[in-house]
Design an enzyme around this catalytic site. Structure first.
Site, PDB file in Angstrom:
ATOM      1  N   HIS A  49      39.895  38.045  39.926  1.00 36.34           N
ATOM      2  CA  HIS A  49      40.941  37.637  38.815  1.00 36.34           C
ATOM      3  C   HIS A  49      41.936  36.932  39.434  1.00 36.34           C
ATOM      4  CE1 HIS A  49      38.848  40.310  35.628  1.00 36.34           C
ATOM      5  NE2 HIS A  49      38.439  40.873  36.708  1.00 36.34           N
ATOM      6  N   GLU A 132      42.370  41.788  40.929  1.00 36.14           N
ATOM      7  CA  GLU A 132      43.315  41.030  40.305  1.00 36.14           C
ATOM      8  C   GLU A 132      44.299  40.561  41.805  1.00 36.14           C
ATOM      9  OE1 GLU A 132      43.703  39.964  37.518  1.00 36.14           O
ATOM     10  OE2 GLU A 132      42.858  41.575  36.209  1.00 36.14           O
ATOM     11  N   HIS A 168      36.157  35.643  37.225  1.00 37.05           N
ATOM     12  CA  HIS A 168      36.357  36.008  36.023  1.00 37.05           C
ATOM     13  C   HIS A 168      35.682  34.993  34.882  1.00 37.05           C
ATOM     14  CE1 HIS A 168      38.509  38.374  32.326  1.00 37.05           C
ATOM     15  NE2 HIS A 168      37.441  38.389  32.277  1.00 37.05           N
ATOM     16  N   ASP A 178      40.418  32.445  35.163  1.00 43.94           N
ATOM     17  CA  ASP A 178      40.668  32.955  36.658  1.00 43.94           C
ATOM     18  C   ASP A 178      39.376  33.160  37.159  1.00 43.94           C
ATOM     19  OD1 ASP A 178      40.572  35.048  34.433  1.00 43.94           O
ATOM     20  OD2 ASP A 178      41.107  36.453  36.130  1.00 43.94           O
TER      21      ASP A 178
HETATM   22 ZN   LIG Z   1      40.602  37.820  34.730  1.00 44.33          ZN
END
Ligand SMILES: [Zn+2]
Length: 204
Positions: A49, A132, A168, A178
């Site tokens: 992400h 992330e 994602h 993303d």
């Molecule tokens: Zn995401």
């Protein structure tokens, strides 16, 4: 390994996945937003992400605060109002300088992918690890982030039966964008030493 001659190899890091699913060497910021994985389910997927809070601004502690349900929504009311009742988390965040933060044990189910489907298998949170990258869809990621991501993916693949990596946007198409167009998948594959079969959305 097929290292690019144009940049230095990924430096070794002192990261180890502990018996409890927490990475030694990462900054631990435990989130309450998790639960046990379904009985008998192990992580077989990594979901990549990007995130920044406020959007496009890097640094600061807002992401960790969001994942810990203690984001001060009055500080940036325009951006944060819609986050007020959101309950989300991820296993990891890689900061712009490559620093690693962890919010949920890899053995538990974090809340990062939402409604999602990996090659027809629903509920990706059940069987994935979420990573992330601090960033946006609109600017390149830092070299330090690629280095950290490759190092993290290597230790996760060594520890868990990871079969694939996806964005994602791959598992929630139309809903999520993303990690975005700047994310360099071939670079990750090279640096982490992963064969094409790990990237089903890029080699079909
Ligand atoms: Zn995401």
């Amino acid at each position: 390994m097929n290292e690019s001659p144009h940049r230095p190899p990924v430096p070794a890091r002192e990261w180890v996945v502990g018996d409890d699913g927490w990475v030694h060497g990462a900054r631990a910021l435990p989130s309450p937003n998790f639960e046990a994985r379904p009985e008998g389910t192990v992580p077989t997927l990594v979901v990549v992400h990007n995130i920044s809070l406020p959007p496009g601004e890097f640094g600061g502690e807002a992401i960790g605060e969001l994942f810990q349900n203690r984001l001060d929504c009055s500080a940036h009311p325009y951006y944060h109002a819609h986050l007020r009742d959101l309950r989300v988390s991820s296993h990891f965040l890689i900061r712009r300088d490559g620093a690693l933060e962890q919010f949920v044990s890899c053995d538990a189910r974090a809340w990062h992918a939402g409604a999602s489907s990996f090659l027809g298998r629903e509920r990706c949170n059940d069987f994935s690890i979420g990573i992330e990258l601090e960033g946006t869809d609109h600017v390149p990621f830092e070299s330090e982030q690629y280095g950290a991501l490759a190092a993290l993916v290597r230790i996760l693949v060594a520890r868990y039966p990871i079969e694939a990596l996806a964005g994602h946007s791959d598992v929630a198409p139309g809903r999520k964008t993303d990690p975005g167009p700047y994310f360099d998948w071939p670079r990750l594959a090279r640096d982490a030493g992963l064969a094409d079969r790990y990237f089903p959305y890029r080699h079909r």
